[in-house]
Design a protein around this motif. Sequence first.
Motif, mmCIF file in Angstrom:
data_model
loop_
_atom_site.group_PDB
_atom_site.id
_atom_site.type_symbol
_atom_site.label_atom_id
_atom_site.label_comp_id
_atom_site.label_asym_id
_atom_site.label_seq_id
_atom_site.Cartn_x
_atom_site.Cartn_y
_atom_site.Cartn_z
ATOM 1 N N VAL A 239 28.825 41.288 52.627
ATOM 2 C CA VAL A 239 28.726 41.182 51.167
ATOM 3 C C VAL A 239 27.552 41.976 50.612
ATOM 4 O O VAL A 239 27.523 42.327 49.425
ATOM 5 C CB VAL A 239 28.614 39.704 50.728
ATOM 6 N N MET A 240 26.564 42.288 51.459
ATOM 7 C CA MET A 240 25.408 43.059 50.995
ATOM 8 C C MET A 240 25.611 44.562 51.135
ATOM 9 O O MET A 240 24.803 45.352 50.653
ATOM 10 C CB MET A 240 24.152 42.639 51.778
ATOM 11 N N THR A 241 26.722 44.955 51.776
ATOM 12 C CA THR A 241 27.034 46.373 51.943
ATOM 13 C C THR A 241 27.870 46.855 50.759
ATOM 14 O O THR A 241 28.874 46.226 50.400
ATOM 15 C CB THR A 241 27.811 46.616 53.250
ATOM 16 N N ARG A 242 27.474 47.954 50.155
ATOM 17 C CA ARG A 242 28.212 48.482 49.004
ATOM 18 C C ARG A 242 29.318 49.428 49.483
ATOM 19 O O ARG A 242 29.028 50.472 50.088
ATOM 20 C CB ARG A 242 27.269 49.234 48.075
ATOM 21 N N PRO A 243 30.591 49.086 49.250
ATOM 22 C CA PRO A 243 31.684 49.936 49.737
ATOM 23 C C PRO A 243 31.831 51.208 48.899
ATOM 24 O O PRO A 243 31.442 51.248 47.733
ATOM 25 C CB PRO A 243 32.916 49.026 49.577
ATOM 26 N N ARG A 244 32.424 52.225 49.490
ATOM 27 C CA ARG A 244 32.619 53.479 48.770
ATOM 28 C C ARG A 244 33.776 53.392 47.784
ATOM 29 O O ARG A 244 33.690 53.868 46.657
ATOM 30 C CB ARG A 244 32.872 54.600 49.775
ATOM 31 N N ASP A 245 34.903 52.842 48.227
ATOM 32 C CA ASP A 245 36.094 52.773 47.377
ATOM 33 C C ASP A 245 36.396 51.307 47.096
ATOM 34 O O ASP A 245 37.053 50.634 47.892
ATOM 35 C CB ASP A 245 37.280 53.439 48.084
ATOM 36 N N ALA A 246 35.880 50.808 45.972
ATOM 37 C CA ALA A 246 35.984 49.373 45.702
ATOM 38 C C ALA A 246 36.972 49.036 44.597
ATOM 39 O O ALA A 246 37.152 47.865 44.281
ATOM 40 C CB ALA A 246 34.606 48.824 45.326
ATOM 41 N N VAL A 247 37.620 50.049 43.983
ATOM 42 C CA VAL A 247 38.459 49.780 42.811
ATOM 43 C C VAL A 247 39.624 48.856 43.154
ATOM 44 O O VAL A 247 39.841 47.832 42.512
ATOM 45 C CB VAL A 247 38.970 51.101 42.207
ATOM 46 N N GLY A 248 40.403 49.182 44.186
ATOM 47 C CA GLY A 248 41.544 48.356 44.558
ATOM 48 C C GLY A 248 41.132 46.983 45.024
ATOM 49 O O GLY A 248 41.768 45.979 44.685
ATOM 50 N N ARG A 249 40.042 46.920 45.781
ATOM 51 C CA ARG A 249 39.560 45.636 46.272
ATOM 52 C C ARG A 249 39.096 44.755 45.121
ATOM 53 O O ARG A 249 39.380 43.556 45.081
ATOM 54 C CB ARG A 249 38.427 45.856 47.275
ATOM 55 N N ARG A 250 38.368 45.373 44.178
ATOM 56 C CA ARG A 250 37.875 44.606 43.030
ATOM 57 C C ARG A 250 39.048 44.063 42.200
ATOM 58 O O ARG A 250 39.026 42.926 41.737
ATOM 59 C CB ARG A 250 36.982 45.481 42.164
ATOM 60 N N GLY A 251 40.084 44.870 42.021
ATOM 61 C CA GLY A 251 41.253 44.405 41.275
ATOM 62 C C GLY A 251 41.937 43.242 41.958
ATOM 63 O O GLY A 251 42.395 42.300 41.297
ATOM 64 N N PHE A 252 42.023 43.295 43.274
ATOM 65 C CA PHE A 252 42.645 42.205 44.034
ATOM 66 C C PHE A 252 41.861 40.900 43.852
ATOM 67 O O PHE A 252 42.434 39.844 43.602
ATOM 68 C CB PHE A 252 42.708 42.596 45.507
ATOM 69 N N LEU A 253 40.536 40.997 43.967
ATOM 70 C CA LEU A 253 39.696 39.807 43.813
ATOM 71 C C LEU A 253 39.776 39.263 42.391
ATOM 72 O O LEU A 253 39.837 38.040 42.176
ATOM 73 C CB LEU A 253 38.247 40.135 44.166
ATOM 74 N N LEU A 254 39.777 40.165 41.398
ATOM 75 C CA LEU A 254 39.873 39.719 40.006
ATOM 76 C C LEU A 254 41.219 39.056 39.723
ATOM 77 O O LEU A 254 41.305 38.093 38.956
ATOM 78 C CB LEU A 254 39.650 40.896 39.063
ATOM 79 N N THR A 255 42.278 39.572 40.353
ATOM 80 C CA THR A 255 43.599 38.948 40.178
ATOM 81 C C THR A 255 43.616 37.530 40.745
ATOM 82 O O THR A 255 44.131 36.602 40.111
ATOM 83 C CB THR A 255 44.679 39.797 40.861
ATOM 84 N N ALA A 256 43.059 37.371 41.949
ATOM 85 C CA ALA A 256 42.999 36.039 42.550
ATOM 86 C C ALA A 256 42.155 35.096 41.698
ATOM 87 O O ALA A 256 42.539 33.939 41.452
ATOM 88 C CB ALA A 256 42.427 36.131 43.966
#
Length: 365
Positions: free
Chosen positions: A161-178
């Motif tokens: 969780v402390m590591t900043r990912p390079r491509d976070a757009v799809g992951r962020r959308g998935f988490l926001l949907t949940a």
Amino acid sequence: MAGRFTSPLHDERIAAWLGIALGISFTSAFATGLVSHFMQHPQGWMAWPSRPVNLYRVTQGVHVIGGLATVPLLLAKLWTVYPRLWQWPPIRSAAHAARRAAVFALVAGSVFQLVTGVLNIAYWYAFPFFFTTAHYWTAYIVFGALLIHVVDQWDGTRRTVMTRPRDAVGRRGFLLTAAGASGLIAAATVGQTFTPLARLAVLAPRRPGVGPQRLPVNKSAAYAGVVAAARDPGWRLTVTGRVRREVALSLEDLRALPQRAARLPIACVEGWSAEADWRGVRLRDVLALAGAPADARVRVESLETWGLYRTSDVAPDHWRDPLTLLALEVNGEPLALDHGYPCRLIAPNRPGVMQTKWLYRVVVT
């Protein structure tokens, strides 16, 4: 096997954040579930207070509404991590076998708790076991497995969780949907506990203000089999047991005693609750007529002839509370048959199943 699971959503970072959310949710559910259980089944050393009036209402509302909101989070977590179920070989060592056993207990127990919990609040008992007992004991299994999993995954989760990912757009959308799905479910059910939002409670099985005398009903008089006995003109409320004198009071006798009013909720284990204006005789005043001792425990008994909750115990802190009534009216009207006519118990900070209806006897011990 690895090539079959190429979606970026099967990601350790997503799994970590969902795991944190589920850990918080399951801990809240476990704590509030214990409150509910021990209020209904107190141990000898426990003494639950009669105040604050809405304590059970709040804790059980959090338990049920929070539990429902957990469903999308659990489904999202399972989607994210399910490729790991296909790891080969399935067991690599004794330590790995123990770790997988704990994960199996966590996953299976979580699914069991949420599925049976949803069926319970929908009043659909499509299982052969007693829900309350199974739900209670499985909670310990799930929470124990959760603690083991947290200890096992703590370092890895913290680093992830402390590591900043390079491509976070799809992951962020998935988490926001949940998260959005969880919030939507909470918004569509919170009105069953928080009355100002009752109109939004479209997923709730019971809503405040809907039912006879503007109050929901779980068990009707016809279902309880008490219609004839409750309407019997010879009905009496008897106070017996460890008293100086037995007392038998007709409905007219009860109405002739000083009447008191209290605004109290009915708060049920299924998560719904509704406030009402009650009027009747203080239980402590009736016990005083019979000469009950101040340290007495009291059991109230219903006209029902079957069922686990046809009686309930009233501890001294509750029966001495001035808000604890033998109610004869609700919302300005004589009790409807389905609300416990001719007389019912209503007391602060008690589960709805312990607000016993259709009373006919009070036993002092």
